[in-house]
Write an enzyme that holds these catalytic residues in place. Structure first.
Site, PDB file in Angstrom:
ATOM      1  N   HIS A  26      50.465  40.269  35.664  1.00 21.50           N
ATOM      2  CA  HIS A  26      49.248  40.922  36.155  1.00 21.50           C
ATOM      3  C   HIS A  26      49.235  42.435  35.966  1.00 21.50           C
ATOM      4  O   HIS A  26      48.259  43.006  35.477  1.00 21.50           O
ATOM      5  CB  HIS A  26      49.055  40.601  37.643  1.00 21.50           C
ATOM      6  CG  HIS A  26      47.840  41.235  38.227  1.00 21.50           C
ATOM      7  ND1 HIS A  26      47.832  42.507  38.770  1.00 21.50           N
ATOM      8  CD2 HIS A  26      46.558  40.787  38.330  1.00 21.50           C
ATOM      9  CE1 HIS A  26      46.617  42.805  39.189  1.00 21.50           C
ATOM     10  NE2 HIS A  26      45.820  41.787  38.934  1.00 21.50           N
ATOM     11  N   LYS A  32      44.077  41.879  30.228  1.00 26.99           N
ATOM     12  CA  LYS A  32      44.305  43.042  31.099  1.00 26.99           C
ATOM     13  C   LYS A  32      44.285  44.320  30.256  1.00 26.99           C
ATOM     14  O   LYS A  32      45.293  45.022  30.145  1.00 26.99           O
ATOM     15  CB  LYS A  32      45.640  42.887  31.835  1.00 26.99           C
ATOM     16  CG  LYS A  32      45.530  42.026  33.080  1.00 26.99           C
ATOM     17  CD  LYS A  32      44.804  42.759  34.194  1.00 26.99           C
ATOM     18  CE  LYS A  32      44.689  41.920  35.458  1.00 26.99           C
ATOM     19  NZ  LYS A  32      43.536  42.276  36.284  1.00 26.99           N
ATOM     20  N   GLU A  92      44.031  30.479  36.318  1.00 24.12           N
ATOM     21  CA  GLU A  92      43.681  31.817  35.852  1.00 24.12           C
ATOM     22  C   GLU A  92      44.993  32.539  35.649  1.00 24.12           C
ATOM     23  O   GLU A  92      45.936  32.365  36.433  1.00 24.12           O
ATOM     24  CB  GLU A  92      42.826  32.531  36.904  1.00 24.12           C
ATOM     25  CG  GLU A  92      42.277  33.883  36.485  1.00 24.12           C
ATOM     26  CD  GLU A  92      43.120  35.076  36.878  1.00 24.12           C
ATOM     27  OE1 GLU A  92      42.740  36.197  36.542  1.00 24.12           O
ATOM     28  OE2 GLU A  92      44.208  34.905  37.509  1.00 24.12           O
ATOM     29  N   ASP A 119      46.912  36.362  33.670  1.00 24.23           N
ATOM     30  CA  ASP A 119      46.678  37.710  33.143  1.00 24.23           C
ATOM     31  C   ASP A 119      47.605  37.971  31.965  1.00 24.23           C
ATOM     32  O   ASP A 119      48.783  37.602  32.013  1.00 24.23           O
ATOM     33  CB  ASP A 119      46.984  38.742  34.232  1.00 24.23           C
ATOM     34  CG  ASP A 119      46.210  38.473  35.509  1.00 24.23           C
ATOM     35  OD1 ASP A 119      45.013  38.761  35.534  1.00 24.23           O
ATOM     36  OD2 ASP A 119      46.810  37.943  36.469  1.00 24.23           O
ATOM     37  N   ARG A 175      46.232  33.143  39.210  1.00 33.85           N
ATOM     38  CA  ARG A 175      47.608  33.454  38.787  1.00 33.85           C
ATOM     39  C   ARG A 175      48.507  32.233  39.010  1.00 33.85           C
ATOM     40  O   ARG A 175      49.693  32.369  39.309  1.00 33.85           O
ATOM     41  CB  ARG A 175      48.164  34.674  39.532  1.00 33.85           C
ATOM     42  CG  ARG A 175      47.225  35.876  39.573  1.00 33.85           C
ATOM     43  CD  ARG A 175      47.796  37.056  40.315  1.00 33.85           C
ATOM     44  NE  ARG A 175      46.767  38.062  40.605  1.00 33.85           N
ATOM     45  CZ  ARG A 175      46.940  39.162  41.325  1.00 33.85           C
ATOM     46  NH1 ARG A 175      48.126  39.434  41.825  1.00 33.85           N
ATOM     47  NH2 ARG A 175      45.934  39.992  41.550  1.00 33.85           N
ATOM     48  N   GLU A 193      42.741  36.164  31.484  1.00 31.40           N
ATOM     49  CA  GLU A 193      42.177  37.498  31.721  1.00 31.40           C
ATOM     50  C   GLU A 193      42.903  38.509  30.844  1.00 31.40           C
ATOM     51  O   GLU A 193      44.124  38.695  30.962  1.00 31.40           O
ATOM     52  CB  GLU A 193      42.284  37.910  33.194  1.00 31.40           C
ATOM     53  CG  GLU A 193      41.640  39.284  33.367  1.00 31.40           C
ATOM     54  CD  GLU A 193      41.782  39.913  34.743  1.00 31.40           C
ATOM     55  OE1 GLU A 193      42.144  39.230  35.724  1.00 31.40           O
ATOM     56  OE2 GLU A 193      41.528  41.132  34.817  1.00 31.40           O
TER      57      GLU A 193
END
Ligand code: G3P
Ligand code: CA
Length: 244
Positions: free
Chosen positions: A49, A111, A34, A36, A8, A109
């Site tokens: 996130h 989500k 990384e 989200d 993050r 990522e």
């Protein structure tokens, strides 16, 4: 060499999933970040996130119920109440734009485990193509149906299977779902899994690796990468290991 990914962003010192955290990761010398992504009501790829805004921002409710013009006015300071720069919710395209200035690798990522976010895969792939970031973006998800869908749409992109339980022979599983990588919870990782994954051409980048003994072990085992809240500490450990 084990690549160090900032989880993050450099979330140990800056509000997670903000440009402040991504810039801090770059300054620390991280190889990658990384982040989200969730989808807004009007179909924008917001970097945050949680499905809900409550924990990390001064807004409330689900991201999917907000339009971007309203979301863009929020602050995402999380617990870093003193932070005052680059603390909005970024769009994925903002992060990609910033990546033009550096050589950072980006693990996006998806989500889409709680909400399927129809069309999210297409939007992310379109953006990767627009920026020519095919070699700089890894797409991960706990939703492995989504990863196989990404593979069908864009077989040239690296997908990474996120998991947090004790999967048996995960490198074989990755091959079966056509993922180029596994991103296991560090609790589930064994030396054999690292070695067999690497030998079989499957990248392995455990998360969230903050303990010194784990970071050292992964680097010594030749793990492809690791995802940590503190890339600066991980880089110092990597330097030590490589010097010995
Ligand atoms: O991508 C690794 C890690 O970020 C997955 O868990 O909950 O931190 O998104 P989480
Ligand atoms: Ca994540």
């Amino acid at each position: 060499m084990t690549a160090i990914f900032a989880h993050r962003g450099f979330s140990a010192i800056a509000p997670e999933n903000t440009m402040a955290a991504f810039r801090a990761a770059e300054t620390a010398g991280a190889d990658g970040i990384e982040l989200d992504v969730q989808l807004t009501r009007d179909g924008r790829l917001a970097v945050i996130h949680d499905e809900k805004l409550n924990r990390t921002t001064n807004g409330q409710g689900y991201v999917k119920d907000w339009d971007w013009k309203d979301l863009s006015r929020l602050e995402a300071k999380y617990k870093f109440t003193e932070a005052d720069q680059d603390i909005g919710i970024p769009l994925l395209e903002d992060v990609f734009e910033w990546m033009r200035e550096n050589e950072i690798i980006c693990n996006v990522e998806l989500k889409n485990n709680e909400f399927a976010y129809e069309g999210m895969e297409e939007k992310v792939i379109r953006l990767i193509r627009q920026f020519n970031y095919e070699g700089r973006v890894i797409l991960s998800s706990f939703n492995h149906y989504s990863l196989t869908y990404v593979y069908r749409l864009a077989p040239d992109l690296e997908t990474a299977a996120l998991y947090s339980s004790h999967l048996y022979m995960p490198w074989k599983y990755a091959e079966a779902i056509r993922a180029g990588a596994i991103h296991p919870n560090i609790r589930t990782v064994k030396s054999e899994i690292i070695r067999s994954s690497v030998e079989n051409g499957i990248h392995i980048r455990p998360y969230t690796v903050n303990k010194e003994k784990h970071i050292r072990w992964l680097i010594e085992e030749g793990c492809t990468g690791l995802i940590t809240d503190d890339p600066k500490a991980a880089l110092a450990i990597r330097d030590q290991v490589l010097d010995t």
